[in-house]
Write a protein that holds these residues in place. Structure first.
Motif, PDB file in Angstrom:
ATOM      1  N   LEU A  84      -0.438   1.460   4.434  1.00  0.00           N
ATOM      2  CA  LEU A  84      -1.476   0.752   5.179  1.00  0.00           C
ATOM      3  C   LEU A  84      -0.927  -0.480   5.883  1.00  0.00           C
ATOM      4  O   LEU A  84      -1.316  -0.782   7.014  1.00  0.00           O
ATOM      5  CB  LEU A  84      -2.619   0.362   4.238  1.00  0.00           C
ATOM      6  N   ILE A  85      -0.016  -1.194   5.236  1.00  0.00           N
ATOM      7  CA  ILE A  85       0.589  -2.360   5.877  1.00  0.00           C
ATOM      8  C   ILE A  85       1.379  -1.938   7.115  1.00  0.00           C
ATOM      9  O   ILE A  85       1.244  -2.534   8.190  1.00  0.00           O
ATOM     10  CB  ILE A  85       1.481  -3.129   4.883  1.00  0.00           C
ATOM     11  N   LEU A  86       2.190  -0.888   6.970  1.00  0.00           N
ATOM     12  CA  LEU A  86       2.981  -0.407   8.112  1.00  0.00           C
ATOM     13  C   LEU A  86       2.088   0.118   9.230  1.00  0.00           C
ATOM     14  O   LEU A  86       2.348  -0.128  10.413  1.00  0.00           O
ATOM     15  CB  LEU A  86       3.968   0.670   7.657  1.00  0.00           C
ATOM     16  N   LEU A  87       1.022   0.831   8.872  1.00  0.00           N
ATOM     17  CA  LEU A  87       0.098   1.352   9.882  1.00  0.00           C
ATOM     18  C   LEU A  87      -0.571   0.210  10.627  1.00  0.00           C
ATOM     19  O   LEU A  87      -0.679   0.246  11.860  1.00  0.00           O
ATOM     20  CB  LEU A  87      -0.952   2.254   9.232  1.00  0.00           C
ATOM     21  N   LEU A  91      -0.377  -0.559  14.623  1.00  0.00           N
ATOM     22  CA  LEU A  91      -1.554  -0.674  15.488  1.00  0.00           C
ATOM     23  C   LEU A  91      -1.568  -2.004  16.241  1.00  0.00           C
ATOM     24  O   LEU A  91      -1.816  -2.040  17.455  1.00  0.00           O
ATOM     25  CB  LEU A  91      -2.838  -0.526  14.659  1.00  0.00           C
ATOM     26  N   VAL A  92      -1.290  -3.087  15.535  1.00  0.00           N
ATOM     27  CA  VAL A  92      -1.245  -4.409  16.179  1.00  0.00           C
ATOM     28  C   VAL A  92      -0.135  -4.449  17.229  1.00  0.00           C
ATOM     29  O   VAL A  92      -0.323  -4.989  18.325  1.00  0.00           O
ATOM     30  CB  VAL A  92      -1.056  -5.515  15.112  1.00  0.00           C
ATOM     31  N   SER A  93       1.010  -3.851  16.917  1.00  0.00           N
ATOM     32  CA  SER A  93       2.134  -3.842  17.860  1.00  0.00           C
ATOM     33  C   SER A  93       1.803  -3.064  19.122  1.00  0.00           C
ATOM     34  O   SER A  93       2.145  -3.494  20.230  1.00  0.00           O
ATOM     35  CB  SER A  93       3.373  -3.230  17.203  1.00  0.00           C
ATOM     36  N   THR A 136     -12.922  -0.662   7.464  1.00  0.00           N
ATOM     37  CA  THR A 136     -12.618  -1.804   8.339  1.00  0.00           C
ATOM     38  C   THR A 136     -11.576  -2.712   7.704  1.00  0.00           C
ATOM     39  O   THR A 136     -10.662  -3.190   8.383  1.00  0.00           O
ATOM     40  CB  THR A 136     -13.910  -2.582   8.651  1.00  0.00           C
ATOM     41  N   ILE A 137     -11.686  -2.933   6.397  1.00  0.00           N
ATOM     42  CA  ILE A 137     -10.709  -3.786   5.714  1.00  0.00           C
ATOM     43  C   ILE A 137      -9.340  -3.118   5.699  1.00  0.00           C
ATOM     44  O   ILE A 137      -8.330  -3.746   6.011  1.00  0.00           O
ATOM     45  CB  ILE A 137     -11.187  -4.124   4.282  1.00  0.00           C
ATOM     46  N   LYS A 138      -9.301  -1.827   5.353  1.00  0.00           N
ATOM     47  CA  LYS A 138      -8.021  -1.139   5.237  1.00  0.00           C
ATOM     48  C   LYS A 138      -7.299  -0.996   6.569  1.00  0.00           C
ATOM     49  O   LYS A 138      -6.084  -1.153   6.634  1.00  0.00           O
ATOM     50  CB  LYS A 138      -8.217   0.253   4.623  1.00  0.00           C
ATOM     51  N   PHE A 139      -8.020  -0.664   7.623  1.00  0.00           N
ATOM     52  CA  PHE A 139      -7.370  -0.359   8.889  1.00  0.00           C
ATOM     53  C   PHE A 139      -7.495  -1.467   9.925  1.00  0.00           C
ATOM     54  O   PHE A 139      -6.946  -1.357  11.015  1.00  0.00           O
ATOM     55  CB  PHE A 139      -7.924   0.954   9.464  1.00  0.00           C
ATOM     56  N   GLY A 140      -8.207  -2.557   9.606  1.00  0.00           N
ATOM     57  CA  GLY A 140      -8.376  -3.626  10.581  1.00  0.00           C
ATOM     58  C   GLY A 140      -7.803  -4.961  10.171  1.00  0.00           C
ATOM     59  O   GLY A 140      -7.858  -5.919  10.929  1.00  0.00           O
ATOM     60  N   ILE A 174     -13.337  -3.965  20.096  1.00  0.00           N
ATOM     61  CA  ILE A 174     -13.624  -2.529  20.212  1.00  0.00           C
ATOM     62  C   ILE A 174     -13.092  -1.798  18.987  1.00  0.00           C
ATOM     63  O   ILE A 174     -13.784  -0.975  18.382  1.00  0.00           O
ATOM     64  CB  ILE A 174     -13.025  -1.956  21.514  1.00  0.00           C
ATOM     65  N   PHE A 175     -11.856  -2.086  18.617  1.00  0.00           N
ATOM     66  CA  PHE A 175     -11.215  -1.413  17.493  1.00  0.00           C
ATOM     67  C   PHE A 175     -12.022  -1.620  16.200  1.00  0.00           C
ATOM     68  O   PHE A 175     -12.374  -0.664  15.505  1.00  0.00           O
ATOM     69  CB  PHE A 175      -9.792  -1.950  17.311  1.00  0.00           C
TER      70      PHE A 175
END
Length: 190
Positions: A84-87, A91-93, A136-140, A174-175
């Motif tokens: 999850l940290i790497l994902l 996404l941010v990158s 939202t917490i995990k992926f945002g 949006i994300f």
């Protein structure tokens, strides 16, 4: 299914016993047997001994299986956390690469907006059983960390200028919005 419940269930079936028969032979309540096999209870002490005697299972072996299962659970938790940290970093990158550089064009910013919709849309599709808050917490959380980093490094005024001028804040909104509210786009599964 935890390893003890699964092992008891599998062994019972191999021996051709029903849950009722196992309960009767081991002098354990039928509801207890059902709860053990459905992972709602974990047998201990005398109950475990009586079931093991009937099924001819080594009690120590069952307890070792359970300890291994718990170690695997901790390992899986750590691996999931790293993933999850790497994902989130990825996404941010991606969004940052498309929006933040001064040479970013309207085309790359439009692409970032589209990705800000479609990436979380697919995340929602594959995680429909997860609550909106958990998803939202995990992926945002990567975007929250990015905003905090901007605030620390650039200050509030510069962060607002950079974020709105580069469309980064629009992409983040949006994300996060699609992650949280995206489930309404899907019909409930039966």
């Amino acid at each position: 299914m935890n390893s003890i419940g699964k092992k008891i269930s599998d062994t019972r079936k191999l021996k051709g016993l029903t849950q009722e028969e196992l309960a009767e032979l081991s002098k354990v309540n039928l509801r207890t047997i059902q709860r053990i096999e459905n992972n709602k209870n974990e047998p201990r002490g005398k109950t475990l001994s009586m079931i093991c005697d009937v099924l001819q299972i080594d009690k120590a072996h069952l307890q070792e299986l359970n300890q291994l299962s718990q170690k695997k659970t901790v390992t899986a938790f750590i691996i999931d956390g790293i993933f999850l940290i790497l994902l989130n970093l990825l996404l941010v990158s991606i969004i940052g690469y498309l929006t933040l550089p001064p040479e970013a064009t309207i085309n790359s910013k439009t692409g970032a907006i589209l990705l800000s919709f479609f990436i979380p849309f697919f995340i929602v599709h594959f995680t429909q059983k997860m609550s909106a808050t958990e998803r939202t917490i995990k992926f945002g959380f990567g975007f929250v960390a990015q905003i905090i980093l901007f605030l620390v490094v650039q200050g509030f005024i510069n962060t607002c200028k950079i974020g709105f001028r580069s469309w980064t804040f629009s992409c983040i909104l949006i994300f996060i919005g699609v992650l949280f509210y995206g489930k309404i786009m899907f019909k409930p599964q039966k």
